[in-house]
Design a protein around this motif. Structure first.
Motif, PDB file in Angstrom:
ATOM      1  N   THR A   1       0.815  -1.219   0.000  1.00 15.89           N
ATOM      2  CA  THR A   1       0.000   0.000   0.000  1.00 15.89           C
ATOM      3  C   THR A   1       0.850   1.271   0.000  1.00 15.89           C
ATOM      4  O   THR A   1       0.323   2.364  -0.198  1.00 15.89           O
ATOM      5  N   ALA A   2       2.171   1.152   0.201  1.00 18.81           N
ATOM      6  CA  ALA A   2       3.054   2.323   0.162  1.00 18.81           C
ATOM      7  C   ALA A   2       3.192   2.874  -1.254  1.00 18.81           C
ATOM      8  O   ALA A   2       3.562   4.028  -1.437  1.00 18.81           O
ATOM      9  N   ILE A   3       2.890   2.057  -2.258  1.00 15.22           N
ATOM     10  CA  ILE A   3       2.873   2.534  -3.648  1.00 15.22           C
ATOM     11  C   ILE A   3       1.472   3.096  -3.872  1.00 15.22           C
ATOM     12  O   ILE A   3       0.503   2.354  -3.946  1.00 15.22           O
ATOM     13  N   THR A   4       1.374   4.403  -3.959  1.00 10.92           N
ATOM     14  CA  THR A   4       0.060   5.048  -4.031  1.00 10.92           C
ATOM     15  C   THR A   4      -0.396   5.352  -5.457  1.00 10.92           C
ATOM     16  O   THR A   4      -1.534   5.732  -5.664  1.00 10.92           O
ATOM     17  N   GLU A   5       0.499   5.189  -6.426  1.00 10.47           N
ATOM     18  CA  GLU A   5       0.106   5.412  -7.819  1.00 10.47           C
ATOM     19  C   GLU A   5       0.172   4.079  -8.564  1.00 10.47           C
ATOM     20  O   GLU A   5       0.933   3.193  -8.194  1.00 10.47           O
ATOM     21  N   ASN A   6      -0.644   3.915  -9.568  1.00  2.00           N
ATOM     22  CA  ASN A   6      -0.609   2.709 -10.384  1.00  2.00           C
ATOM     23  C   ASN A   6       0.443   2.868 -11.468  1.00  2.00           C
ATOM     24  O   ASN A   6       0.368   3.798 -12.269  1.00  2.00           O
TER      25      ASN A   6
END
Length: 190
Positions: free
Chosen positions: A50-55
């Motif tokens: 969830t630390a990656i907030t962009e796709n």
């Protein structure tokens, strides 16, 4: 000639693998994940997906320099709040290996890489480049390390001494690990 170039690229890839393996790692209790030695004494867990907030879904050209050795290849990166997937592609677009992380498991699948390569090292570099900076700052603080973002540059430090520098500019990310002596560039392909 092509066979010779393939052997050079394979040698460089194996060298890259050995650099990551040279940093010892240990299993976390009750987890399939290994901690990453950011310094010789500071071990860090991977952040949750969830630390990656962009796709992210893109092809990238990988250029790596590891001391005297260098290696170039195409990568396919797919990352979002549920997983990170990296496919290593040869010059014909054929998959040579993959790395997968779902928050609970990190899997490296490739006959090219040594069996003892810990993919968590590569995943942490990618998280340093793409994860939310506030989450990275809080995460590293738990381990006695500092994370900072200043415009297009991110750094991981200990007591003011920079360990890793990540520079983000246009379609290129440069990850320079000053402690381990390697640098690689990820250039997004349009």
């Amino acid at each position: 000639m092509k066979n010779y170039l393939f052997r050079i690229k394979l040698y460089a890839l194996l060298t890259l693998s050995l650099i990551f393996v040279s940093c010892a790692s240990s299993n976390m209790a009750g987890s399939n994940l290994n901690k990453v030695f950011v310094t010789n004494t500071n071990r860090v867990d991977l952040l949750p997906t969830t630390a990656i907030t962009e796709n992210l879904e893109q092809y990238q050209f990988f250029e790596g320099n590891f001391g005297k050795d260098s290696f170039n290849s195409m990568l396919y990166l797919q990352a979002d709040s549920t997983q990170i997937t990296v496919l290593l592609l040869n010059e014909f677009g054929i998959e040579m290996g993959s790395i997968y992380y779902d928050g609970m498991n990190a899997i490296l699948d490739s006959s090219i890489f040594p069996k003892n390569l810990k993919c968590e090292y590569i995943l942490l570099d990618l998280q340093n480049a793409y994860a939310d900076s506030l989450q990275l700052k809080e995460h590293y603080a738990k381990y006695g390390l500092e994370f900072a973002e200043n415009g297009t540059e991110r750094t991981v430090s200990k007591k003011g001494k920079t360990i890793e520098k990540i520079t983000r500019a246009d379609n290129q990310i440069t990850i320079t690990n000053l402690l381990r002596g390697y640098e690689y560039k990820l250039t997004s392909e349009e």
